[in-house]
Design a protein around this motif. Structure first.
Motif, short mmCIF file in Angstrom:
data_model
loop_
_atom_site.label_atom_id
_atom_site.label_comp_id
_atom_site.label_asym_id
_atom_site.label_seq_id
_atom_site.Cartn_x
_atom_site.Cartn_y
_atom_site.Cartn_z
N LEU A 60 -5.90 -51.35 -38.00
CA LEU A 60 -6.81 -51.23 -39.13
C LEU A 60 -7.69 -50.01 -38.93
O LEU A 60 -8.33 -49.87 -37.88
CB LEU A 60 -7.68 -52.48 -39.27
N VAL A 61 -7.72 -49.13 -39.92
CA VAL A 61 -8.53 -47.91 -39.87
C VAL A 61 -9.56 -48.00 -40.98
O VAL A 61 -9.21 -48.23 -42.15
CB VAL A 61 -7.65 -46.65 -40.03
N PHE A 62 -10.84 -47.77 -40.64
CA PHE A 62 -11.92 -47.91 -41.61
C PHE A 62 -12.62 -46.58 -41.83
O PHE A 62 -12.81 -45.78 -40.90
CB PHE A 62 -12.97 -48.92 -41.11
N ASP A 63 -13.00 -46.35 -43.08
CA ASP A 63 -13.99 -45.32 -43.40
C ASP A 63 -15.36 -45.95 -43.18
O ASP A 63 -15.50 -47.17 -43.10
CB ASP A 63 -13.80 -44.87 -44.85
N LYS A 64 -16.40 -45.12 -43.09
CA LYS A 64 -17.73 -45.67 -42.85
C LYS A 64 -18.57 -45.74 -44.12
O LYS A 64 -18.85 -46.82 -44.64
CB LYS A 64 -18.46 -44.84 -41.79
N THR A 65 -18.94 -44.57 -44.66
CA THR A 65 -19.88 -44.53 -45.78
C THR A 65 -19.24 -45.14 -47.02
O THR A 65 -18.18 -44.71 -47.47
CB THR A 65 -20.30 -43.09 -46.07
N GLY A 66 -19.89 -46.15 -47.57
CA GLY A 66 -19.37 -46.82 -48.75
C GLY A 66 -18.36 -47.90 -48.45
O GLY A 66 -17.98 -48.65 -49.35
N THR A 67 -17.91 -47.99 -47.19
CA THR A 67 -16.94 -49.02 -46.80
C THR A 67 -17.61 -50.02 -45.87
O THR A 67 -17.73 -51.20 -46.20
CB THR A 67 -15.72 -48.38 -46.11
N LEU A 68 -18.05 -49.54 -44.71
CA LEU A 68 -18.77 -50.42 -43.78
C LEU A 68 -20.24 -50.52 -44.14
O LEU A 68 -20.90 -51.51 -43.81
CB LEU A 68 -18.63 -49.91 -42.35
N THR A 69 -20.76 -49.51 -44.81
CA THR A 69 -22.18 -49.50 -45.17
C THR A 69 -22.36 -49.88 -46.63
O THR A 69 -21.51 -49.58 -47.47
CB THR A 69 -22.79 -48.11 -44.94
N ASP A 70 -23.47 -50.52 -46.90
CA ASP A 70 -23.83 -50.90 -48.26
C ASP A 70 -24.91 -49.94 -48.73
O ASP A 70 -26.10 -50.15 -48.47
CB ASP A 70 -24.32 -52.35 -48.30
N VAL B 76 -8.64 -48.68 -44.89
CA VAL B 76 -9.65 -49.23 -45.80
C VAL B 76 -10.69 -48.15 -46.04
O VAL B 76 -11.37 -47.73 -45.11
CB VAL B 76 -10.31 -50.50 -45.23
N GLY B 77 -10.78 -47.67 -47.29
CA GLY B 77 -11.74 -46.62 -47.62
C GLY B 77 -12.28 -46.80 -49.01
O GLY B 77 -11.97 -47.79 -49.70
N ASP B 78 -13.09 -45.81 -49.44
CA ASP B 78 -13.71 -45.92 -50.77
C ASP B 78 -12.89 -45.23 -51.85
O ASP B 78 -13.28 -45.21 -53.01
CB ASP B 78 -15.14 -45.36 -50.76
N VAL C 172 -0.44 -49.60 -45.89
CA VAL C 172 -1.20 -50.23 -46.97
C VAL C 172 -2.54 -49.53 -47.07
O VAL C 172 -3.27 -49.45 -46.08
CB VAL C 172 -1.41 -51.74 -46.74
N GLY C 173 -2.85 -49.02 -48.26
CA GLY C 173 -4.15 -48.41 -48.49
C GLY C 173 -4.99 -49.31 -49.38
O GLY C 173 -4.58 -49.66 -50.48
N ILE C 174 -6.17 -49.71 -48.89
CA ILE C 174 -7.07 -50.60 -49.63
C ILE C 174 -8.31 -49.80 -50.01
O ILE C 174 -9.03 -49.31 -49.14
CB ILE C 174 -7.46 -51.83 -48.81
N ALA C 175 -8.54 -49.65 -51.31
CA ALA C 175 -9.71 -48.94 -51.81
C ALA C 175 -10.80 -49.95 -52.12
O ALA C 175 -10.59 -50.90 -52.87
CB ALA C 175 -9.38 -48.12 -53.05
N LEU C 176 -11.98 -49.75 -51.50
CA LEU C 176 -13.12 -50.64 -51.73
C LEU C 176 -13.93 -50.10 -52.90
O LEU C 176 -14.19 -48.89 -52.98
CB LEU C 176 -13.97 -50.70 -50.46
N ALA D 8 -16.20 -54.97 -53.30
CA ALA D 8 -17.03 -54.94 -52.10
C ALA D 8 -17.55 -56.32 -51.72
O ALA D 8 -17.71 -56.63 -50.53
CB ALA D 8 -18.19 -53.97 -52.30
N GLY D 9 -17.77 -57.18 -52.72
CA GLY D 9 -18.29 -58.51 -52.41
C GLY D 9 -17.32 -59.37 -51.63
O GLY D 9 -17.73 -60.37 -51.02
#
Length: 807
Positions: free
Chosen positions: A509-519, A695-697, A710-714, A731-732
């Motif tokens: 699993l690869v995550f973006d930070k801004t807008g993905t992990l952060t609110d 997982v990104g924005d 698999v690309g998941i857009a938040l 996001a919820g």
């Protein structure tokens, strides 16, 4: 026939069927001496196709002199040149491309699909044609400079596929389902009921006198009643089997057609030779019950398709302009006449007229052209384009079509490399299963015929009918279809069912930070530097309101609305935005982007800095402290127990300590990553044999989302819709990601369980059929029951798994 052969030439005579060179004395038809064949085999195949009016189906590429007939009454399609008609029919139109969807009710088999998807070989102006077989629809893309809508429709009519263009189509009403299956069921039910009444004397000993007196008459009458069942009701099975043979493989309808033929032929022989009344009751009942099974399957598919079209796609919202200000609403609520605002990199959700701003529309998702198209105030912009300049205001002229957005999401430009799936394996197993069925049927005849010819016929027919791998082929689509509905209720919207299976096999699993992990909606904002004048603050607010980046939107909310116009707007992904506002050059972004060194300010943890420059001079920076999403530590801790985790962000490493605590010592954290860096990292993981979920924005991560397995857009409340992704997650529901992945693994195990159940059904049924313990009509009843039970079993298990996972 829609296609005819060209006259022979002096140098070469080509075979009308296969196109190969004919011998010096070619084979010819007495009734058509202008046709030439290289051998009797080609002649026989051509005659079979000609008898069913199929000669136009099998070859359209460079074959001997084929041409399209001229359609009768050439002026009948002149109305298609009218602007009023084209504006309603065309879903998209530009100088380089036009696209529309037509209803083709004549479409019925694989050959139809092949022909309709090769229209570009008949008209050079047609760029692409794609078939939606379930809906009987054809989507055609053509070049207006080369051909016209009238030419396209005339071509379809000339090859006997005239589209259905009525007021319903002009009003974009949904196409009504075909009623052919209902007519076939009605004929089969009528024949079955009456033949059973005529066969009544054969079942009881006290009617022997009645049978002796009227047996021959009843047999002939049963034959007359069975003929419509054969010619009308059973026709689809024979057509499907024949099309499979033409494509050089044996499909599931081939053994069924063989069994029906054996049963009907034997019955006719018995009646004509007065050996008995035949098996017309079994024949008509067999067709009737198989059609019931086919109706159940089709009805279930229709329900599944309806659910996907209208409830399982796109949590896409749009910014609607009202007297009270901006309001974020679902695109499904958008109506004609309403005003909307579309920012940089946002998708235009509906056909609209530009009312304010300068449009620079990227139609690459629709037409494949990468050069943006300029649009001025008063001009029409089409749904599916992406604005790549300043924010614009639009007035909606046509209500949003979810079906069109579905086509955009499924555009071939965003298709990934196909990989074997459980459904693929089921289809392969089904082919071998058919071969095994034929072997067992022949073996049954060889075993029983010397002992009991009637038992040989019963065993042969029963084996062919009951040993159908329909249940095997239905396991995957119905299990995954039920899973799609479950995930749709939890705001995870998948492109197709294959994404669920890929999720179940993921290991990274690869995550973006801004807008993905952060609110960013809850992040506090502080300004460092000399206080900005109110006019300058308004200039910054006007500029950041043009962008959909999470940090820009957080600043726009913090600074409040601004009515100033922005000129020369530009955005560089991963760096910042710039523009001229009220005569002042404004740049907002990283320190390097505005041309300043990092200010000597005390840097605190968990913060992201956005720098501001006015007319080339640094004016300070905004600190947007990172507020991580709720339950993020628990989520990452749970995911880290099974998956390899990684973080890719364009921010600096100010948050490295808390992020290391969140991700653990084994995770890879990379900062100051450009979009190309993220893409290269995902590709490197895949080269190591890993299955990657990104997982990104959906903004700076489009390349990585497209490249990942698999690309998941938040998404928050804006239209962060990206056709490059495979799924959109609100996001919820981000905190449910671990549960969603577990549910995906459950679904894969459920499909395997349904495979096992299907094998058990067929094993028991085959063992009884080979021994002659099942009549053909009993086999016909059990076959749809087994398929229905597998569908119910898969659906109930998926719902139980969802309940157990609290989804």
């Amino acid at each position: 026939m829609p296609l005819t052969a060209a006259p022979e030439t002096l140098n070469r005579v080509a075979c009308t069927h296969c196109g190969d060179d004919c011998p010096d004395e070619p084979v010819q038809l007495a009734e058509h001496p202008e046709l030439h064949f290289c051998c009797p085999g080609c002649q026989a195949v051509y005659e079979l196709l000609a008898a069913s009016n199929l000669c136009g189906y099998y070859r359209l590429d460079e074959q001997p002199g084929q041409r399209v007939k001229t359609v009768e009454l050439p002026g009948r399609f002149d109305y298609l040149a009218l602007e009023s008609v084209q504006s309603q029919l065309l879903a998209f139109r530009s100088p380089a491309l036009a696209r529309l969807t037509l209803t083709i009710p004549q479409m019925h088999c694989a050959s139809c699909i092949w022909l309709l998807e090769n229209l570009f070989k008949l008209n050079a102006g047609i760029r692409e044609s794609r078939v939606n077989f379930l809906r009987k629809e054809l989507t055609v893309s053509y070049q207006p400079a080369t051909t016209s809508l009238k030419d396209v429709v005339t071509l379809l009519a000339a090859i006997n596929y005239e589209p259905q263009i009525t007021l319903a189509e002009l009003g974009a009403q949904p196409h009504a389902a075909s009623r052919t299956l209902y007519y076939q069921l009605g004929v089969a039910a009528f024949g079955f009921g009456n033949v059973m009444l005529l066969a009544f004397p054969d079942y009881f000993s006290f009617t022997e006198g009645l049978h002796a007196a009227f047996g021959r008459f009843f047999g002939g009458l049963s034959l007359l009643l069975a003929l419509p069942v054969l010619l009308v009701s059973a026709r689809s099975f024979y057509q499907s089997a024949w099309q499979g043979l033409r494509q050089r493989y044996i499909n599931l309808d081939f053994p069924i057609s063989l069994g029906l033929t054996a049963l009907f032929t034997t019955s006719v022989f018995d009646v004509l030779t007065q050996r008995g009344p035949g098996y017309f009751d079994s024949f008509t009942g067999l067709v009737f019950f198989m059609l019931i099974g086919k109706w159940v399957q089709q009805h279930s598919y229709d329900a599944l398709r309806f659910d996907r079209d209208f409830t399982s796609y796109f949590p896409v919202a749009v910014t609607r302009l009202t007297k009270a200000g901006e309001q974020s609403v679902s695109v499904k609520e958008l109506q004609a006449g309403q005003r909307i605002r579309v920012r940089h990199q946002e998708i235009i959700p509906a056909d609209a007229v530009l009312r304010r701003g300068v449009g620079l529309i990227d139609y690459s998702f629709v037409s494949g052209e990468s050069v943006p198209v300029a649009r001025a105030v008063g001009e029409v912009v089409y749904a599916g384009g992406r604005q790549v300049g300043e924010a614009i205001e639009l007035e909606v002229v046509r209500e949003v079509s979810q079906g069109y957005l579905t086509q955009l999401w499924n555009n071939p430009a965003f298709e990934k490399e196909a990989r074997p799936t459980l459904e693929t394996y089921a289809n392969h197993v089904g082919r071998y299963f058919v071969a095994l069925t034929l072997t067992l049927a022949v073996g049954s005849v060889l075993y029983w015929y010397p002992k009991d010819p009637q038992m040989a016929l019963r065993a042969f027919t029963s084996v062919l009918i009951i040993a159908c791998p329909c249940a095997l082929s239905l396991a995957t689509p119905f299990a995954m279809g039920a899973a799609l509905r479950v995930l749709g209720r939890r705001q995870l919207y998948l492109k197709n069912a294959a994404v669920i299976e890929t999720l179940s096999r993921a290991d990274t699993l690869v995550f973006d930070k801004t807008g993905t992990l952060t609110d960013t909606q809850r992040s506090p904002v502080c300004f460092y530097g000399p206080a900005l004048a109110s006019e300058d603050a308004q200039r910054v607010a006007a500029l950041v309101s043009q962008s959909t980046h999470p940090l820009s939107q957080r600043l726009a909310t913090h600074l409040g609305p601004a009515a100033l116009a922005v000129e020369e707007y530009a955005e560089i992904p991963g760096q910042g935005i710039s523009g001229v506002v009220a005569g002042t050059q404004v740049r907002v972004g990283s320190a390097a982007f505005i041309g300043a060194n990092t200010p000597a300010m005390a840097q605190t943890e968990q913060q992201t800095r956005v720098y501001v420059a006015l007319n080339g001079q640094p004016a300070g920076c905004y600190d947007i402290r990172s507020q991580y999403r709720e339950n993020l530590p628990e989520l990452l801790r749970e995911l880290g127990q099974r998956y390899q985790l990684a973080l890719l962000t364009g921010d600096n490493n100010a948050d490295v300590i808390p992020l290391r605590q969140l991700f653990g010592a084994g995770a890879e954290l990379r900062f100051r990553q450009s979009p190309l860096d993220k893409l290269a990292f995902v590709e490197a993981l895949q080269q190591q044999g890993r299955r990657v979920v990104m997982v990104g924005d959906g903004l700076n991560d489009a390349g990585a989302l497209q490249r990942a397995d698999v690309g998941i857009a938040l998404t928050e409340t804006l239209t962060n819709f990206s056709p490059a992704c495979d799924a959109i997650l609100e996001a919820g529901s981000f905190g449910r990601l671990a549960t969603i992945l577990r549910f995906a693994r459950d679904c894969r195990y459920i499909v395997l369980a349904t495979f096992l159940l299907s094998f058990c059904y067929n094993g028991i049924g085959l063992s009884l059929a080979v021994q002659g313990r099942l009549t053909p009509i009993a086999s016909a009843i059990l076959m749809p029951i087994s398929s229905l039970s597998v569908m119910v079993f898969a659906t109930l298990l998926v719902r139980y798994a969802a309940h157990r996972r609290r989804l």
